[in-house]
Design an enzyme around this catalytic site. Structure first.
Site, PDB file in Angstrom:
ATOM      1  N   CYS A 183      35.246  10.436  34.922  1.00 33.51           N
ATOM      2  CA  CYS A 183      34.179  10.830  33.979  1.00 33.51           C
ATOM      3  C   CYS A 183      34.036  12.334  33.763  1.00 33.51           C
ATOM      4  CB  CYS A 183      32.849  10.248  34.436  1.00 33.51           C
ATOM      5  SG  CYS A 183      32.129  11.140  35.839  1.00 33.51           S
ATOM      6  N   GLY A 211      40.504  22.197  45.846  1.00 37.16           N
ATOM      7  CA  GLY A 211      40.928  23.593  45.962  1.00 37.16           C
ATOM      8  C   GLY A 211      40.793  24.163  47.362  1.00 37.16           C
ATOM      9  N   LYS A 212      40.807  23.309  48.371  1.00 36.81           N
ATOM     10  CA  LYS A 212      40.655  23.767  49.755  1.00 36.81           C
ATOM     11  C   LYS A 212      41.835  24.640  50.189  1.00 36.81           C
ATOM     12  CE  LYS A 212      40.423  19.578  51.342  1.00 36.81           C
ATOM     13  NZ  LYS A 212      40.635  18.895  50.042  1.00 36.81           N
ATOM     14  N   ASP A 267      45.075  24.345  58.048  1.00 37.50           N
ATOM     15  CA  ASP A 267      44.921  23.557  56.819  1.00 37.50           C
ATOM     16  C   ASP A 267      45.001  22.071  57.176  1.00 37.50           C
ATOM     17  OD1 ASP A 267      44.454  23.164  54.121  1.00 37.50           O
ATOM     18  OD2 ASP A 267      46.567  23.250  53.555  1.00 37.50           O
ATOM     19  N   GLU A 268      44.371  21.240  56.360  1.00 38.95           N
ATOM     20  CA  GLU A 268      44.307  19.785  56.604  1.00 38.95           C
ATOM     21  C   GLU A 268      43.829  19.534  58.036  1.00 38.95           C
ATOM     22  OE1 GLU A 268      44.582  17.781  54.157  1.00 38.95           O
ATOM     23  OE2 GLU A 268      46.320  18.206  52.886  1.00 38.95           O
ATOM     24  N   GLY A 313      35.702  19.531  51.350  1.00 40.52           N
ATOM     25  CA  GLY A 313      35.547  18.909  50.032  1.00 40.52           C
ATOM     26  C   GLY A 313      36.563  17.787  49.898  1.00 40.52           C
ATOM     27  N   PRO A 314      36.556  17.079  48.769  1.00 38.81           N
ATOM     28  CA  PRO A 314      37.507  15.984  48.576  1.00 38.81           C
ATOM     29  C   PRO A 314      38.903  16.519  48.244  1.00 38.81           C
ATOM     30  CG  PRO A 314      36.244  16.296  46.580  1.00 38.81           C
ATOM     31  CD  PRO A 314      35.673  17.257  47.595  1.00 38.81           C
ATOM     32  N   MET A 315      39.848  15.620  48.101  1.00 39.92           N
ATOM     33  CA  MET A 315      41.187  16.033  47.675  1.00 39.92           C
ATOM     34  C   MET A 315      41.104  16.645  46.280  1.00 39.92           C
ATOM     35  SD  MET A 315      43.604  13.049  49.227  1.00 39.92           S
ATOM     36  CE  MET A 315      45.108  13.623  48.507  1.00 39.92           C
TER      37      MET A 315
END
Ligand code: ADP
Ligand code: MG
Ligand code: ZN
Length: 198
Positions: free
Chosen positions: A148, A20-21, A88-89, A15-17
């Site tokens: 948004c 919650g990864k 991670d990362e 997922g994006p930054m």
């Protein structure tokens, strides 16, 4: 086939930054620990956001991690007979990470990886996609678009130019760790609010 001959399973959290990864990776490791499973979390030393031997989520949770300089350093632990290992990362690891993951799987160790599926240009991270392709489970997490409020699937890179935050351009280098350069920041955005200069 005895239980020990079983191959490990691969869980992918992308997922994006801000989606919650790291939080999810920690949650998965914590419940495995409760189940008395043994394993370690790896992080790469080039992730300069924190030199600490820990993975830390923006929600404030953290767990101990082993810092490695290259992906293949993790293979030192392949004969430990761990129930799981976690990365991670994962997009920051070198290309060998795909073989490293396979090696743990062949040794019966489950592998959890968390990382970005897309870079700030909206292009996939190849090694992350290769691991996703051979995985047993994929969780695609979403952040909240800071513009948004919709679900955010993209990571916006912004550059400070003449005192104003501007969208980064496609020709910029992909790897730039947050906090390394005060002229750059990242934010989660939905597809409609996400912008990248050609
Ligand atoms: P990741 O590893 O994907 O970058 P973290 O696990 O470190 O994410 O942090 C996730 C946490 O970030 C959320 O639980 C929430 O508390 C916080 N957060 C801050 N801003 C946002 C946002 N715009 N969208 C979602 N979560 C956010
Ligand atoms: Mg993270
Ligand atoms: Zn939006």
């Amino acid at each position: 086939m005895t239980l020990r001959d079983k191959k490990g399973k691969i869980e992918v959290v992308i997922g994006p930054m801000y989606s919650g990864k790291t939080e999810e990776l920690i949650r998965r490791v914590v419940r495995r620990t409760i189940a008395r499973q043994r394993g370690v979390i790896f992080k790469i030393s080039s992730d300069t956001r924190t030199k600490e031997e820990k993975v830390i989520s923006r929600a404030g949770t953290s767990l101990e991690a082993k810092v490695v300089d290259v992906a293949s350093d993790a293979l030192k632990y392949v004969d430990e007979g761990f129930d799981y290992v976690a990365f991670d990362e994962v997009q920051f690891f070198d290309d060998k990470i795909v073989d490293v993951v396979k090696e743990f799987v062949n040794h019966g160790t489950d592998v959890i990886v968390a990382g970005l599926n897309l870079d700030f240009r909206g292009e996939p991270f190849e090694s992350v996609m290769k691991i996703a392709a051979i995985s047993d489970e994929i969780a695609l997490l979403k952040a909240v678009c800071v513009v948004c409020g919709e679900d955010a699937t993209r990571t916006q890179r912004l550059i400070l130019k003449n005192g104003k935050w501007m969208p980064a351009s496609k020709s910029d280098p992909v790897f730039k760790v947050e906090g390394e350069d005060i002229q750059i920041k990242y934010e989660p955005r939905c597809k409609d609010c996400w912008e990248v200069e050609e």
